[in-house]
Design a protein around this motif. Structure first.
Motif, short mmCIF file in Angstrom:
data_model
loop_
_atom_site.label_atom_id
_atom_site.label_comp_id
_atom_site.label_asym_id
_atom_site.label_seq_id
_atom_site.Cartn_x
_atom_site.Cartn_y
_atom_site.Cartn_z
N ILE A 10 0.84 -1.20 0.00
CA ILE A 10 0.00 0.00 0.00
C ILE A 10 0.87 1.25 0.00
O ILE A 10 0.65 2.18 -0.79
N ALA A 11 1.88 1.29 0.86
CA ALA A 11 2.78 2.44 0.93
C ALA A 11 3.50 2.64 -0.40
O ALA A 11 3.67 3.77 -0.88
N ALA A 12 3.93 1.54 -1.01
CA ALA A 12 4.62 1.63 -2.30
C ALA A 12 3.70 2.19 -3.37
O ALA A 12 4.12 2.95 -4.24
N SER A 13 2.42 1.82 -3.32
CA SER A 13 1.44 2.36 -4.27
C SER A 13 1.33 3.88 -4.10
O SER A 13 1.29 4.63 -5.08
N LEU A 14 1.29 4.32 -2.86
CA LEU A 14 1.17 5.76 -2.59
C LEU A 14 2.37 6.53 -3.13
O LEU A 14 2.23 7.56 -3.79
N TYR A 15 3.56 6.03 -2.86
CA TYR A 15 4.77 6.72 -3.32
C TYR A 15 4.86 6.73 -4.85
O TYR A 15 5.30 7.72 -5.45
N THR A 16 4.44 5.64 -5.49
CA THR A 16 4.53 5.59 -6.95
C THR A 16 3.53 6.53 -7.59
O THR A 16 3.81 7.18 -8.60
N LEU A 17 2.33 6.65 -7.02
CA LEU A 17 1.37 7.63 -7.50
C LEU A 17 1.92 9.04 -7.34
O LEU A 17 1.74 9.91 -8.20
N ARG A 18 2.61 9.27 -6.23
CA ARG A 18 3.28 10.56 -6.03
C ARG A 18 4.28 10.83 -7.16
O ARG A 18 4.35 11.94 -7.71
N ASP A 19 5.05 9.80 -7.53
CA ASP A 19 6.05 9.96 -8.58
C ASP A 19 5.42 10.20 -9.95
O ASP A 19 6.07 10.74 -10.85
N LEU A 20 4.17 9.79 -10.11
CA LEU A 20 3.44 10.06 -11.34
C LEU A 20 2.79 11.45 -11.31
O LEU A 20 2.05 11.82 -12.22
N ASN A 21 3.08 12.20 -10.25
CA ASN A 21 2.53 13.55 -10.05
C ASN A 21 1.01 13.54 -9.86
O ASN A 21 0.30 14.44 -10.33
N ALA A 22 0.51 12.54 -9.15
CA ALA A 22 -0.91 12.53 -8.80
C ALA A 22 -1.22 13.74 -7.92
O ALA A 22 -0.44 14.09 -7.03
N ASP A 23 -2.35 14.36 -8.16
CA ASP A 23 -2.76 15.51 -7.36
C ASP A 23 -3.41 15.06 -6.05
O ASP A 23 -3.20 15.67 -4.99
N VAL A 24 -4.22 14.01 -6.13
CA VAL A 24 -4.95 13.50 -4.97
C VAL A 24 -4.89 11.97 -4.97
O VAL A 24 -4.97 11.34 -6.03
N ILE A 25 -4.77 11.40 -3.77
CA ILE A 25 -4.86 9.95 -3.61
C ILE A 25 -5.98 9.66 -2.62
O ILE A 25 -6.02 10.24 -1.53
N ILE A 26 -6.88 8.77 -3.02
CA ILE A 26 -7.96 8.34 -2.14
C ILE A 26 -7.61 6.96 -1.59
O ILE A 26 -7.42 6.01 -2.35
N MET A 27 -7.52 6.86 -0.27
CA MET A 27 -7.33 5.57 0.38
C MET A 27 -8.71 4.97 0.64
O MET A 27 -9.49 5.52 1.42
N HIS A 28 -9.01 3.86 -0.04
CA HIS A 28 -10.32 3.23 0.15
C HIS A 28 -10.20 2.20 1.27
O HIS A 28 -9.92 1.02 1.05
N GLY A 29 -10.42 2.69 2.49
CA GLY A 29 -10.28 1.83 3.66
C GLY A 29 -10.52 2.60 4.94
O GLY A 29 -11.01 3.74 4.91
N PRO A 30 -10.19 2.02 6.08
CA PRO A 30 -10.35 2.71 7.37
C PRO A 30 -9.49 3.97 7.43
O PRO A 30 -8.46 4.05 6.77
N HIS A 31 -9.89 4.91 8.24
CA HIS A 31 -9.20 6.21 8.26
C HIS A 31 -7.76 6.14 8.74
O HIS A 31 -6.96 7.01 8.44
N GLY A 32 -7.39 5.09 9.46
CA GLY A 32 -6.03 5.02 9.99
C GLY A 32 -5.05 4.28 9.10
O GLY A 32 -3.86 4.22 9.41
N CYS A 33 -5.52 3.72 7.98
CA CYS A 33 -4.64 2.89 7.14
C CYS A 33 -3.55 3.73 6.50
O CYS A 33 -3.82 4.75 5.85
N CYS A 34 -2.29 3.31 6.68
CA CYS A 34 -1.12 4.00 6.12
C CYS A 34 -1.13 5.48 6.49
O CYS A 34 -0.78 6.35 5.68
N PHE A 35 -1.51 5.78 7.71
CA PHE A 35 -1.66 7.16 8.17
C PHE A 35 -0.35 7.95 8.03
O PHE A 35 -0.33 9.05 7.49
N ARG A 36 0.76 7.36 8.51
CA ARG A 36 2.04 8.09 8.48
C ARG A 36 2.47 8.38 7.04
O ARG A 36 2.89 9.51 6.73
#
Length: 360
Positions: free
Chosen positions: A8-34
């Motif tokens: 999950i964390a790797a997905s977030l960082y890779t979307l960042r590298d693609l210059n994503a403006d927004v990322i939606i975490m589809h899950g509980p509010h605390g998932c991958c919080f840091r």
């Protein structure tokens, strides 16, 4: 056995590298919080559908749809990533359905990764993003293939030479920084041949490049160290190329010149092979490798060696590989997210302090 980064964390960082403006975490509010909070400092808005127990049973497609609507209205994004989590993926949530239903102007990348995705390696999450990016015409297939090759090689290195070998590794903060910094200064002062090898991963280059951010003439004007670095600005996703440009510009401003480019910032698994050929052709008394030092086969060389890593659990594996001294830099990611300039590293500051002490 010890905790490792998740897909999950790797997905977030890779979307960042693609210059994503927004990322939606589809899950509980605390998932991958840091990770989400860190990425906010890098200019990415990270939100959550905040799934609850009822959603685990009845599904949360309506929550995802509503979150997409709000994101579109509030941020007016060009590129949105939707990242699955353990909760939403276990119950089989369809990430594509709301995308097709709403038909927004934004490009939306659905990424069905979760904590145990694929083989459970963190790089599986990055690969899932790349495949989605190809499907939605964000990057060409050729670039995705190259990236995926690098990620699989990175996984292999961690499993064979790093902290994913299987056994529990106790955190270790390495050798005394002052002692090791004095060794580097001593070798340069005594006209011994020194080679610095920057083999950094993406944005961590802003921290590790600080280790060579000093003027060798303050030690010995007749003994310039050789500097190799994976700072090719023509390789990688746009954000990663910019990192290479920024680091080189900062170094040039301080009259630090790279002698040999070994690859791009996402080529840290293979760049050391070029560095190794260079070491084979030149005899050095001291080799200093920083960033991802375990990717370089230091055991094939007889010189004194120093490794600088950002992982306390990598200290012992690096010692086992044959490095004479190992230094651990802490919080490399948190220190470098959101910056476009070289940041102070603990060891870089120590080298400069030792130089000043010697010159007093």
């Amino acid at each position: 056995m010890h905790p490792r980064p998740s897909p999950i964390a790797a997905s977030l960082y890779t979307l960042r590298d693609l210059n994503a403006d927004v990322i939606i975490m589809h899950g509980p509010h605390g998932c991958c919080f840091r990770t989400g909070r860190l990425l906010e400092t890098d200019g990415v808005r990270v939100v959550t559908t905040a799934m609850t127990e009822n959603d685990f049973i009845l599904g949360a497609s309506e929550k995802l749809e509503q979150t997409l609507k709000e994101v579109n209205e509030v941020f007016k994004p060009k590129l949105i990533g939707i990242v699955g989590t353990c909760a939403s993926m276990i119950i089989g949530e369809d990430l594509k359905e709301p995308i097709e239903k709403l038909n927004l102007d934004s490009i939306i990348l659905p990424v069905a990764s979760h904590g145990g995705f694929g083989e459970g390696d963190n790089t599986e999450g990055a690969i899932a993003v790349l495949k989605s990016a190809v499907e939605y015409d964000v990057i060409p297939q050729e670039e995705a293939n190259r990236q995926i090759k690098m990620l699989k090689l990175a996984t292999e290195i961690e499993k064979t030479r790093g902290m994913a070998k299987g056994n529990y590794i106790k955190p270790n903060f390495g050798d005394n920084k002052e002692k090791v910094a004095k060794i580097i200064v001593k070798y340069l002062a005594e006209n011994k041949k020194v080679c610095f090898i920057l083999n950094a991963k993406k944005e961590t280059s802003y921290l590790f490049a600080d280790i060579i951010n000093f003027n060798y003439e303050d030690i010995n004007p007749n003994n310039k160290p050789m500097i190799l670095a994976n700072l090719d600005e023509n390789i990688g996703l746009p954000r990663i190329r910019n990192h290479a440009i920024n680091v080189k510009n900062d170094l040039k401003e301080n009259n630090v010149n790279i002698d040999y480019i070994t690859g791009g910032l996402d080529e840290y698994p293979i760049a050391p092979k070029i560095a190794e050929k260079f070491l084979e052709a030149n005899d050095f008394d001291l080799v200093v490798v920083f960033g991802v030092p375990h990717a370089l086969h230091i055991e094939n060389f007889s010189c004194k060696s120093i490794a600088i890593t950002d992982g306390p659990r990598l200290v012992q594996p690096l010692k086992d590989l044959g490095y004479d001294y190992v230094i651990a830099e802490l919080d490399a990611h948190s220190k470098t997210l959101g910056t476009e300039k070289i940041v102070d590293s603990d060891f870089g500051m120590m080298i400069r302090s030792v130089i000043n002490w010697e010159n007093e």
